[in-house]
Design a protein around this motif. Structure first.
Motif, PDB file in Angstrom:
ATOM      1  N   ASP A  50     -97.778 113.853  11.836  1.00  0.00           N
ATOM      2  CA  ASP A  50     -96.546 113.263  12.545  1.00  0.00           C
ATOM      3  C   ASP A  50     -95.584 114.332  13.393  1.00  0.00           C
ATOM      4  O   ASP A  50     -94.507 114.425  13.204  1.00  0.00           O
ATOM      5  CB  ASP A  50     -95.368 112.448  11.372  1.00  0.00           C
ATOM      6  N   GLU A  51     -96.024 115.055  14.451  1.00  0.00           N
ATOM      7  CA  GLU A  51     -95.453 115.987  15.007  1.00  0.00           C
ATOM      8  C   GLU A  51     -95.260 115.070  16.395  1.00  0.00           C
ATOM      9  O   GLU A  51     -96.059 115.258  17.320  1.00  0.00           O
ATOM     10  CB  GLU A  51     -96.202 117.081  15.382  1.00  0.00           C
ATOM     11  N   ILE A  52     -94.288 114.139  16.415  1.00  0.00           N
ATOM     12  CA  ILE A  52     -94.094 113.070  17.725  1.00  0.00           C
ATOM     13  C   ILE A  52     -92.685 113.355  17.966  1.00  0.00           C
ATOM     14  O   ILE A  52     -91.552 113.222  17.094  1.00  0.00           O
ATOM     15  CB  ILE A  52     -94.486 111.771  17.056  1.00  0.00           C
ATOM     16  N   VAL A  53     -92.347 113.549  19.407  1.00  0.00           N
ATOM     17  CA  VAL A  53     -91.249 113.778  19.988  1.00  0.00           C
ATOM     18  C   VAL A  53     -90.856 112.813  21.150  1.00  0.00           C
ATOM     19  O   VAL A  53     -91.697 112.742  21.923  1.00  0.00           O
ATOM     20  CB  VAL A  53     -90.893 115.278  20.236  1.00  0.00           C
ATOM     21  N   GLU A  54     -89.768 112.352  21.182  1.00  0.00           N
ATOM     22  CA  GLU A  54     -89.645 111.425  22.469  1.00  0.00           C
ATOM     23  C   GLU A  54     -89.437 112.315  23.672  1.00  0.00           C
ATOM     24  O   GLU A  54     -88.987 113.383  23.592  1.00  0.00           O
ATOM     25  CB  GLU A  54     -88.480 110.571  22.392  1.00  0.00           C
ATOM     26  N   PHE A  55     -90.143 111.877  24.791  1.00  0.00           N
ATOM     27  CA  PHE A  55     -90.160 112.619  26.059  1.00  0.00           C
ATOM     28  C   PHE A  55     -89.267 112.051  27.178  1.00  0.00           C
ATOM     29  O   PHE A  55     -89.297 110.831  27.036  1.00  0.00           O
ATOM     30  CB  PHE A  55     -91.497 113.145  26.577  1.00  0.00           C
ATOM     31  N   LYS A  56     -88.462 112.856  27.722  1.00  0.00           N
ATOM     32  CA  LYS A  56     -87.507 112.317  28.661  1.00  0.00           C
ATOM     33  C   LYS A  56     -87.936 113.147  29.992  1.00  0.00           C
ATOM     34  O   LYS A  56     -89.055 113.735  29.950  1.00  0.00           O
ATOM     35  CB  LYS A  56     -86.034 112.821  28.619  1.00  0.00           C
ATOM     36  N   THR A  57     -87.630 112.849  31.345  1.00  0.00           N
ATOM     37  CA  THR A  57     -88.149 113.332  32.578  1.00  0.00           C
ATOM     38  C   THR A  57     -88.090 114.721  32.481  1.00  0.00           C
ATOM     39  O   THR A  57     -89.000 115.405  32.913  1.00  0.00           O
ATOM     40  CB  THR A  57     -87.421 112.679  33.697  1.00  0.00           C
ATOM     41  N   ASN A  58     -86.852 115.143  31.956  1.00  0.00           N
ATOM     42  CA  ASN A  58     -86.815 116.831  32.146  1.00  0.00           C
ATOM     43  C   ASN A  58     -87.549 117.354  30.785  1.00  0.00           C
ATOM     44  O   ASN A  58     -87.770 118.688  30.957  1.00  0.00           O
ATOM     45  CB  ASN A  58     -85.157 117.413  31.869  1.00  0.00           C
ATOM     46  N   SER A  59     -88.312 116.816  29.854  1.00  0.00           N
ATOM     47  CA  SER A  59     -88.937 117.177  29.044  1.00  0.00           C
ATOM     48  C   SER A  59     -90.395 117.878  29.701  1.00  0.00           C
ATOM     49  O   SER A  59     -91.098 118.757  29.083  1.00  0.00           O
ATOM     50  CB  SER A  59     -89.767 116.261  27.884  1.00  0.00           C
ATOM     51  N   VAL A  60     -90.432 117.265  30.928  1.00  0.00           N
ATOM     52  CA  VAL A  60     -91.875 118.175  31.523  1.00  0.00           C
ATOM     53  C   VAL A  60     -91.349 118.530  32.853  1.00  0.00           C
ATOM     54  O   VAL A  60     -92.307 118.656  33.938  1.00  0.00           O
ATOM     55  CB  VAL A  60     -92.814 116.719  31.864  1.00  0.00           C
ATOM     56  N   SER A  61     -90.189 119.217  32.946  1.00  0.00           N
ATOM     57  CA  SER A  61     -89.912 119.817  34.024  1.00  0.00           C
ATOM     58  C   SER A  61     -90.478 121.511  33.954  1.00  0.00           C
ATOM     59  O   SER A  61     -90.597 121.773  33.064  1.00  0.00           O
ATOM     60  CB  SER A  61     -88.344 120.289  33.982  1.00  0.00           C
ATOM     61  N   ASN A  62     -90.809 121.909  35.250  1.00  0.00           N
ATOM     62  CA  ASN A  62     -91.273 123.270  35.262  1.00  0.00           C
ATOM     63  C   ASN A  62     -92.724 123.457  34.550  1.00  0.00           C
ATOM     64  O   ASN A  62     -92.668 124.715  34.073  1.00  0.00           O
ATOM     65  CB  ASN A  62     -90.220 124.117  34.626  1.00  0.00           C
ATOM     66  N   ILE A  63     -93.463 122.429  34.373  1.00  0.00           N
ATOM     67  CA  ILE A  63     -94.811 122.729  33.591  1.00  0.00           C
ATOM     68  C   ILE A  63     -95.990 122.636  34.800  1.00  0.00           C
ATOM     69  O   ILE A  63     -97.052 122.968  34.455  1.00  0.00           O
ATOM     70  CB  ILE A  63     -94.821 121.818  32.602  1.00  0.00           C
ATOM     71  N   ILE A  64     -95.576 122.233  35.791  1.00  0.00           N
ATOM     72  CA  ILE A  64     -96.878 121.661  36.575  1.00  0.00           C
ATOM     73  C   ILE A  64     -97.752 122.843  37.124  1.00  0.00           C
ATOM     74  O   ILE A  64     -98.841 122.876  37.360  1.00  0.00           O
ATOM     75  CB  ILE A  64     -96.438 120.800  38.055  1.00  0.00           C
ATOM     76  N   GLN A  65     -97.211 124.098  37.076  1.00  0.00           N
ATOM     77  CA  GLN A  65     -97.889 125.378  37.556  1.00  0.00           C
ATOM     78  C   GLN A  65     -98.301 125.897  36.424  1.00  0.00           C
ATOM     79  O   GLN A  65     -98.991 126.894  36.571  1.00  0.00           O
ATOM     80  CB  GLN A  65     -96.846 126.224  38.511  1.00  0.00           C
ATOM     81  N   GLN A  66     -97.994 125.592  35.071  1.00  0.00           N
ATOM     82  CA  GLN A  66     -98.567 126.187  33.902  1.00  0.00           C
ATOM     83  C   GLN A  66     -99.963 125.930  33.472  1.00  0.00           C
ATOM     84  O   GLN A  66    -100.290 124.603  33.363  1.00  0.00           O
ATOM     85  CB  GLN A  66     -97.542 126.178  32.747  1.00  0.00           C
ATOM     86  N   GLY A  67    -100.899 126.895  33.086  1.00  0.00           N
ATOM     87  CA  GLY A  67    -102.054 126.387  32.345  1.00  0.00           C
ATOM     88  C   GLY A  67    -101.869 126.072  30.937  1.00  0.00           C
ATOM     89  O   GLY A  67    -100.559 126.084  30.554  1.00  0.00           O
ATOM     90  N   GLY A  68    -102.818 125.851  30.177  1.00  0.00           N
ATOM     91  CA  GLY A  68    -102.729 125.426  28.967  1.00  0.00           C
ATOM     92  C   GLY A  68    -102.124 124.095  28.688  1.00  0.00           C
ATOM     93  O   GLY A  68    -101.952 123.070  29.883  1.00  0.00           O
ATOM     94  N   THR A  69    -101.551 123.753  27.557  1.00  0.00           N
ATOM     95  CA  THR A  69    -100.875 122.449  27.517  1.00  0.00           C
ATOM     96  C   THR A  69     -99.750 122.671  26.947  1.00  0.00           C
ATOM     97  O   THR A  69     -99.771 123.317  25.473  1.00  0.00           O
ATOM     98  CB  THR A  69    -101.622 121.470  26.652  1.00  0.00           C
ATOM     99  N   ILE A  70     -98.472 122.210  27.106  1.00  0.00           N
ATOM    100  CA  ILE A  70     -97.372 122.173  26.365  1.00  0.00           C
ATOM    101  C   ILE A  70     -97.163 121.466  25.153  1.00  0.00           C
ATOM    102  O   ILE A  70     -96.491 121.738  24.177  1.00  0.00           O
ATOM    103  CB  ILE A  70     -96.088 121.834  27.369  1.00  0.00           C
TER     104      ILE A  70
END
Ligand code: F6P
Length: 326
Positions: A50-70
């Motif tokens: 149960d490690e579950i968190v609601e994501f909004k649009t800014n939850s995924v800001s600034n990640i397109i260029q990052q390797g790995g997985t947030i």
């Protein structure tokens, strides 16, 4: 058919560059279509714990260029059991998650398929693996970045191989799939690739040496897929030391550096297209399909066809390597 109101997104198995771009695209495409998004951490394990968190649009800001997985990732043994999957399903219900997007490789999509059938849940997949070993798609997310990383590493090894006039075995990932070894051998101008698909039929090392693969060259680079079938770079080097002592042989195992780094443009675009397509697929009532790409068009590939399929090695690539390394 119930309409989709809330999707869960997770990454599972070995991480791959471009997974973040995929998470971003899935999240934003869902929100664009009025669907809530829950980020599930640590793959299937997070669904159980149960490690579950609601994501909004800014939850995924600034990640397109990052390797790995947030979202982190894991290989989860409990999810292989009916008891584990039951807890996972209960947690989905608790959070109101009615469908899943799974980003991962062969094992992750196998788990997705079993879970979807057991609980009649809409599940779609994205091929996230550097191995490029899934059926029904020309490429997987992360493959291009890994290929470029390997090519750059081999370029560096070439400098020292040439200076010392050595034979280098360079071991790359891929499990039982030779695409990374074969295409990086072509891209880096290596002499040969020893890959599982061919090793089953013949002793590639003997053949290479008997054909005089060094010919006029005083150094050689041979890419090897990690695999019991090829024997791996260390075993091949041992054989050379014993059977052909005239060669000054060295081994370089590239390891996990192949999985890291900022994704290439190709992987970011592929992941973005597949992420948007995954939400469209769910809205079109597609179930149990992986997003694939064929001739630059997105395709829905049934899980059965995507997983556990022997990917044939393209003969043209083998021929290109053979001819260009004379
Ligand atoms: O499937 C991706 C991959 O990197 C394979 O190429 C490799 O065999 C495996 O994962 C390594 O897994 P781990 O990081 O768990 O050791």
């Amino acid at each position: 058919m119930e309409s989709i109101k809330c999707i869960g997104v997770l990454t599972s198995g070995g991480d791959a560059p471009g997974m973040n771009a995929a998470i971003r695209a899935v999240t934003r495409a869902a929100i664009f279509n009025g669907i809530r998004v829950m980020g599930i951490y640590r793959g299937y394990r997070g669904l159980i714990t149960d490690e579950i968190v609601e994501f909004k649009t800014n939850s995924v800001s600034n990640i397109i260029q990052q390797g790995g997985t947030i979202l982190k990732t894991a290989r989860c043994v409990e999810f292989r059991t009916p008891e584990g999957r039951k807890v996972a399903y209960e947690n989905m219900q608790k959070h109101g998650i009615d469908s899943l997007v799974v980003i991962g490789g062969d094992g992750s999509l196998t788990g997705a398929s079993i879970f979807a059938n057991e609980y009649n849940i809409p599940v779609v997949g994205l091929p996230g693996t550097i191995d490029n070993d899934l059926g029904g798609t020309d490429v997987t997310i992360g493959y291009d970045t890994a290929l470029n990383t390997i090519m750059q590493s081999v370029d560096k090894i070439r400098d020292t191989a040439t200076s010392h006039e050595r034979l280098f075995f360079i071991e790359v990932m891929g499990r039982n799939c030779g695409y990374l070894a074969l295409n990086s051998a072509i891209a880096a101008g290596a002499e040969a690739a020893i890959i599982p698909e061919i090793s089953i039929e013949k002793d590639q090392l003997s053949e290479l040496i008997q054909q005089g693969f060094r010919k006029s060259k005083s150094s050689s680079l041979v890419l090897v897929t990690e695999s019991d079938v090829t024997g791996g770079a260390l075993k091949l080097a041992e054989r050379v030391k014993n059977e052909y002592p005239q060669y000054d042989v060295r081994v370089s195992i590239l390891g996990h550096l192949q999985r890291g780094g900022s994704p290439t443009a190709q992987d970011r675009i592929l992941a973005s297209r597949m992420g948007v397509a995954a939400i469209e697929a769910l809205l079109e009532n597609q179930r149990n399909v992986m997003m694939g790409i064929r001739e630059n068009e997105i395709d829905y590939v049934p899980f059965k066809r995507a997983i556990k399929q022997e990917r044939e090695i393209n003969d043209e690539l083998l021929q290109v390597l053979k001819i260009s390394s004379i």
